[in-house]
Design an enzyme around this catalytic site. Structure first.
Site, PDB file in Angstrom:
ATOM      1  N   HIS A  27      89.129 -43.157  42.303  1.00  0.00           N
ATOM      2  CA  HIS A  27      88.408 -44.388  42.634  1.00  0.00           C
ATOM      3  C   HIS A  27      88.553 -45.558  41.678  1.00  0.00           C
ATOM      4  CE1 HIS A  27      86.629 -42.410  46.040  1.00  0.00           C
ATOM      5  NE2 HIS A  27      86.158 -41.435  45.276  1.00  0.00           N
ATOM      6  N   LYS A  66      93.757 -38.577  53.592  1.00  0.00           N
ATOM      7  CA  LYS A  66      92.320 -38.775  53.424  1.00  0.00           C
ATOM      8  C   LYS A  66      91.910 -39.963  54.293  1.00  0.00           C
ATOM      9  CE  LYS A  66      88.673 -39.311  49.988  1.00  0.00           C
ATOM     10  NZ  LYS A  66      88.312 -39.421  48.555  1.00  0.00           N
ATOM     11  N   HIS A  87      80.810 -39.159  42.059  1.00  0.00           N
ATOM     12  CA  HIS A  87      81.053 -39.176  43.505  1.00  0.00           C
ATOM     13  C   HIS A  87      80.927 -40.605  44.005  1.00  0.00           C
ATOM     14  CE1 HIS A  87      80.688 -38.100  47.774  1.00  0.00           C
ATOM     15  NE2 HIS A  87      79.597 -38.821  47.815  1.00  0.00           N
TER      16      HIS A  87
HETATM   17  O1  C5P Z   1      81.204 -40.507  53.922  1.00  0.00           O
HETATM   18  P1  C5P Z   1      82.020 -39.273  53.703  1.00  0.00           P
HETATM   19  O2  C5P Z   1      81.222 -38.140  53.105  1.00  0.00           O
HETATM   20  O3  C5P Z   1      82.847 -38.861  54.863  1.00  0.00           O
HETATM   21  O4  C5P Z   1      83.053 -39.691  52.566  1.00  0.00           O
HETATM   22  C1  C5P Z   1      83.962 -38.770  52.080  1.00  0.00           C
HETATM   23  C2  C5P Z   1      84.667 -39.362  50.883  1.00  0.00           C
HETATM   24  O5  C5P Z   1      85.314 -40.576  51.262  1.00  0.00           O
HETATM   25  C3  C5P Z   1      83.791 -39.752  49.730  1.00  0.00           C
HETATM   26  O6  C5P Z   1      83.523 -38.679  48.876  1.00  0.00           O
HETATM   27  C4  C5P Z   1      84.627 -40.810  49.040  1.00  0.00           C
HETATM   28  O7  C5P Z   1      85.580 -40.193  48.184  1.00  0.00           O
HETATM   29  C5  C5P Z   1      85.366 -41.470  50.176  1.00  0.00           C
HETATM   30  N1  C5P Z   1      84.828 -42.782  50.549  1.00  0.00           N
HETATM   31  C6  C5P Z   1      85.216 -43.891  49.822  1.00  0.00           C
HETATM   32  N2  C5P Z   1      84.769 -45.147  50.163  1.00  0.00           N
HETATM   33  C7  C5P Z   1      83.927 -45.312  51.198  1.00  0.00           C
HETATM   34  C8  C5P Z   1      83.505 -44.197  51.944  1.00  0.00           C
HETATM   35  C9  C5P Z   1      83.979 -42.934  51.594  1.00  0.00           C
HETATM   36  O8  C5P Z   1      85.969 -43.742  48.858  1.00  0.00           O
HETATM   37  N3  C5P Z   1      83.513 -46.545  51.511  1.00  0.00           N
END
Ligand code: C5P
Length: 117
Positions: free
Chosen positions: A12, A40, A112
């Site tokens: 990230h 992903k 996270h």
């Molecule tokens: O929302 P969900 O649990 O499906 O998200 C899974 C993963 O997607 C998160 O742990 C994160 O790594 C990524 N994510 C992200 N940016 C967002 C939404 C989700 O990086 N806006």
């Protein structure tokens, strides 16, 4: 020191922002290992210092349920899989608008990424 924090940074944080001649998401998602074995679906990269990001776990963030939401907008790029095959090569669309970040902290360390708002 903290493997979950190191993993968070790999997934990230992109600072300084990489330049890939267009195709930012397609290139960086692959380089960071987020397209294998499957693409992903959504992933956000933050363009800021570790100090600023970690600050969200402290005074630069506010409680958001069990999570922390940043007080200020961050420069972020969210990559969303375009659909079609979930197997690489993976194609992503890009959202480059500055937004609040919502993260989980563990003992003061970001571990996270939950969402951007
Ligand atoms: O929302 P969900 O649990 O499906 O998200 C899974 C993963 O997607 C998160 O742990 C994160 O790594 C990524 N994510 C992200 N940016 C967002 C939404 C989700 O990086 N806006």
């Amino acid at each position: 020191n903290n493997p979950r924090y190191e993993h968070f940074l790999t997934q990230h944080r992109d600072e300084p922002q990489s330049s890939f001649h267009g195709r930012y998401c397609d290139s960086l998602m692959s380089r960071r290992g987020l397209t294998r074995p499957q693409c992903k679906e959504v992933n956000t990269f933050i363009h800021d210092t570790k100090r600023q990001i970690q600050g969200v776990c402290a005074e630069e963030g506010v409680p958001f349920g069990n999570l922390r939401r940043s007080r200020q907008h961050f420069r972020v790029i969210t990559c969303t899989h375009k659909g079609g095959s979930t197997r690489p090569p993976c194609e992503y669309k890009e959202n480059r608008s500055p937004r609040y970040i919502v993260i989980t902290c563990e003992s003061g360390w970001p571990v996270h990424y939950d969402e951007s708002q």
